[in-house]
Design a protein around this motif. Structure first.
Motif, mmCIF file in Angstrom:
data_model
loop_
_atom_site.group_PDB
_atom_site.id
_atom_site.type_symbol
_atom_site.label_atom_id
_atom_site.label_comp_id
_atom_site.label_asym_id
_atom_site.label_seq_id
_atom_site.Cartn_x
_atom_site.Cartn_y
_atom_site.Cartn_z
ATOM 1 N N VAL A 1 0.981 -0.836 0.221
ATOM 2 C CA VAL A 1 -0.120 -0.590 0.075
ATOM 3 C C VAL A 1 0.838 1.119 -0.053
ATOM 4 O O VAL A 1 1.645 1.186 0.551
ATOM 5 C CB VAL A 1 -0.385 0.184 1.087
ATOM 6 C CG1 VAL A 1 -1.424 1.533 1.224
ATOM 7 C CG2 VAL A 1 -1.677 -1.131 1.089
ATOM 8 N N ASN A 2 0.349 2.731 -0.917
ATOM 9 C CA ASN A 2 1.516 3.019 -0.831
ATOM 10 C C ASN A 2 1.424 4.518 -0.057
ATOM 11 O O ASN A 2 -0.492 4.527 0.176
ATOM 12 C CB ASN A 2 1.861 4.164 -2.305
ATOM 13 C CG ASN A 2 0.483 4.448 -3.225
ATOM 14 O OD1 ASN A 2 -0.535 4.974 -2.519
ATOM 15 N ND2 ASN A 2 0.672 4.164 -4.282
ATOM 16 N N ARG A 3 1.220 5.598 -0.006
ATOM 17 C CA ARG A 3 1.148 6.367 1.299
ATOM 18 C C ARG A 3 -0.290 7.162 0.531
ATOM 19 O O ARG A 3 -1.272 7.634 1.211
ATOM 20 C CB ARG A 3 2.267 7.677 0.877
ATOM 21 C CG ARG A 3 1.849 9.159 1.287
ATOM 22 C CD ARG A 3 3.185 10.274 0.842
ATOM 23 N NE ARG A 3 3.994 10.076 2.094
ATOM 24 C CZ ARG A 3 4.264 11.217 2.759
ATOM 25 N NH1 ARG A 3 3.558 12.162 2.866
ATOM 26 N NH2 ARG A 3 5.627 10.612 3.686
ATOM 27 N N ASP A 4 -0.319 7.741 -0.975
ATOM 28 C CA ASP A 4 -1.836 8.025 -0.826
ATOM 29 C C ASP A 4 -2.607 7.075 -0.766
ATOM 30 O O ASP A 4 -4.356 7.290 -0.434
ATOM 31 C CB ASP A 4 -2.109 8.271 -2.490
ATOM 32 C CG ASP A 4 -1.057 9.314 -2.928
ATOM 33 O OD1 ASP A 4 -1.249 10.152 -1.586
ATOM 34 O OD2 ASP A 4 -1.089 10.719 -3.774
ATOM 35 N N GLU A 5 -2.980 5.946 -1.515
ATOM 36 C CA GLU A 5 -3.597 5.236 -0.959
ATOM 37 C C GLU A 5 -3.788 4.440 1.047
ATOM 38 O O GLU A 5 -5.363 4.098 0.874
ATOM 39 C CB GLU A 5 -3.693 3.572 -1.240
ATOM 40 C CG GLU A 5 -3.258 2.817 -2.465
ATOM 41 C CD GLU A 5 -2.492 2.394 -3.059
ATOM 42 O OE1 GLU A 5 -2.882 2.009 -4.303
ATOM 43 O OE2 GLU A 5 -1.773 1.419 -2.169
ATOM 44 N N PHE A 6 -3.317 4.866 1.428
ATOM 45 C CA PHE A 6 -3.081 4.402 3.141
ATOM 46 C C PHE A 6 -3.796 6.021 3.285
ATOM 47 O O PHE A 6 -4.656 5.684 4.198
ATOM 48 C CB PHE A 6 -1.526 4.442 3.869
ATOM 49 C CG PHE A 6 -1.684 4.461 5.545
ATOM 50 C CD1 PHE A 6 -2.020 3.701 5.803
ATOM 51 C CD2 PHE A 6 -1.427 5.745 5.641
ATOM 52 C CE1 PHE A 6 -1.566 3.758 6.950
ATOM 53 C CE2 PHE A 6 -1.132 5.853 7.163
ATOM 54 C CZ PHE A 6 -1.385 4.082 8.371
ATOM 55 N N GLN A 7 -3.739 6.845 3.315
ATOM 56 C CA GLN A 7 -4.474 8.299 3.633
ATOM 57 C C GLN A 7 -5.716 8.614 3.048
ATOM 58 O O GLN A 7 -6.485 8.838 4.061
ATOM 59 C CB GLN A 7 -3.109 9.143 3.491
ATOM 60 C CG GLN A 7 -3.293 9.912 1.985
ATOM 61 C CD GLN A 7 -4.402 10.556 2.094
ATOM 62 O OE1 GLN A 7 -5.897 11.323 2.544
ATOM 63 N NE2 GLN A 7 -4.726 11.820 -0.017
ATOM 64 N N GLU A 8 -5.809 7.719 2.013
ATOM 65 C CA GLU A 8 -7.481 7.924 1.591
ATOM 66 C C GLU A 8 -8.441 6.881 2.470
ATOM 67 O O GLU A 8 -9.261 7.056 2.771
ATOM 68 C CB GLU A 8 -7.670 7.194 0.205
ATOM 69 C CG GLU A 8 -7.306 8.298 -0.695
ATOM 70 C CD GLU A 8 -7.523 8.335 -2.130
ATOM 71 O OE1 GLU A 8 -8.245 6.691 -2.364
ATOM 72 O OE2 GLU A 8 -7.259 9.159 -3.423
ATOM 73 N N ALA A 9 -7.100 5.505 2.502
ATOM 74 C CA ALA A 9 -8.660 4.640 3.667
ATOM 75 C C ALA A 9 -8.305 5.304 5.064
ATOM 76 O O ALA A 9 -9.676 4.927 5.554
ATOM 77 C CB ALA A 9 -6.944 3.492 4.392
#
Lengths: 123, 123, 123, 123, 123, 123
Positions: free
Chosen positions: D82-90
């Motif tokens: 999981v990348n940074r953008d995916e993490f913060q969207e979750a």
């Protein structure tokens, strides 16, 4: 939508609540009875007035997502003179604290508020 | 109050629960099935007897405010021989731990207990 | 692991709890004081014995995920003579009801139980 | 701010978690052991891949506000790519569902994510 | 008890909160940023004054059992001129609604309030 | 069982939801309106696709035990192409995290999924 939103009017809900309280008092020992008495006592005006205390009970009920509790305090804040703008701002605090998971309860609170306003007009 | 308190009798509630469990088992993979099996296993008598375990399940359900779970464990504690005083003391622990927010569930538990006692008498 | 698991021993935790209770009583009005008194009263032996009531308090605390409350009832159930097997079965009910989200609290409860057993041995 | 934000590094937290799991397994009967085993099994890739399942575990942990669980799944989603953008969207989904009450946990998740990124760079 | 109750003073806690907020803003996309902005906006004086809204936030935080949130609103209600009696009555509403499970948080709130009063005196 | 499981079909539930949203918008000030708008925005495809975000919303709703929210996301994940196996695995994660207390909601989710599949067939 032809079906009514709620299967019970506010009056029917209050009658049922009374009937259920009787079931509790049939069963309850001293501790449960003292809890109910302390619960009533806590909302009496003191350093904070009754209106503020009922608003606190309303928002606590909203973030904990208890429809019966929300309706009870919605009726009480209206009796204490809370107006429409004050009511929706209190709900707004509960919504930001509690998140979208409280929205179904917020919807029902809004509909019950409208029901209370209609009752006033039709008196 | 002319309307009945509950829209389903205990018997109807049990039949619906069975029907819904079938929907779960139609859908469930291995993990959900194992969870259901482990759930059943956890309440079997061991170092603690079944009566105590069901009381633990009842109070956990009350503080987490799940009516279906409360009714299930109310039926089970009655089957395990819990009497009226023991039942209301267990509810009393749940009430002090969980606060007034559990009262609507406590009311329904008290009414369901009365329904169970009436069924016994009428047999 | 060289660091101790808990930053406070059970004795230090109890001393801090006492100190904090004094802060509460400095501040509290009649309602809060009555709540504390009712809380104590609820766990007294009645139709259910104190051991069972403390187990109910333990499992309620576990599913609501309150470490201070879990530690308090862990100490109390041990005082009431609950043994290791009874303790872990009670935790097992809390785990199945409350789910994996209670595991961090279950871990700390298990470590505190071991700490209590070691204290007994070293007396 | 000279004090570190967390009193334990991720490595120390993992070592403590292991030590505590041993305490659980010393105590646990069959039911608790089966729960732990089922917990592991549930996150294995199936119709949904492991990355998605760990994201589900992360958001469930965030809305239920369990720091240990959030950190565990933060480590796992990073391992699953999981990348940074995916993490913060979750996290964003968890924030809107759970409300401002999850913000303290969101803050710690953001700081732990930064700690994981720094570890990667410094390898 | 020689150890201090809290491992961080209010000033250190505020500095840490700032540092953690920076971690959030490093990571956050538009949605999380908008949530934070809306959160701030919700407590601005409107039909209800800021004091009442902060009391609502305090009680919501108490019943949801979030220490960081309780401390934040404790500081804010003091800034808005809430006095000791008003503060403890608001906590009393949270205690009756939320039950004994909130007591550990109530204890820490009482200790933080004392810390705030001492800071005022020592200025 | 002759009685239908749900007192409202999915279509009736959607119509009621619309009617209730109107009640909210009649009452709401700027903050509540912004919250609703941000809620919609959060589920739009970004680094994570809409399907994954809706699954996150579904599991968050399941562990927080909100039937309205679960039904909403059940409809949405089906629209986003989630299949039966993916759906039940997502529920499985929610079940292990949230525990047996989520089972009544899991049952209703399974029944609603079946209702959605039947609607597809009968088109």
């Amino acid at each position: 939508m032809d079906k009514p939103i709620f299967d019970k009017s506010i009056g029917e809900w209050q009658a049922e609540r009374e009937a259920l309280n009787e079931k509790v008092f049939d069963l309850a020992g001293l501790e449960i009875k003292r809890f109910f008495s302390l619960d009533t006592q806590t909302y009496r005006a003191g350093a904070l007035d009754a209106k503020t205390k009922e608003l606190l009970g309303l928002v606590a009920s909203l973030v904990l997502r208890c429809d019966d509790c929300i309706l009870y305090h919605t009726i009480r804040v209206k009796e204490e003179g809370v107006n429409r703008d004050e009511f929706q701002e209190a709900l707004g605090v509960g919504l930001i604290v509690g998140g979208s998971i409280v929205i179904p309860h917020l919807r029902r609170a809004a509909a019950r508020w409208a029901e209370l306003e209609e009752k006033e007009v039709s008196r």
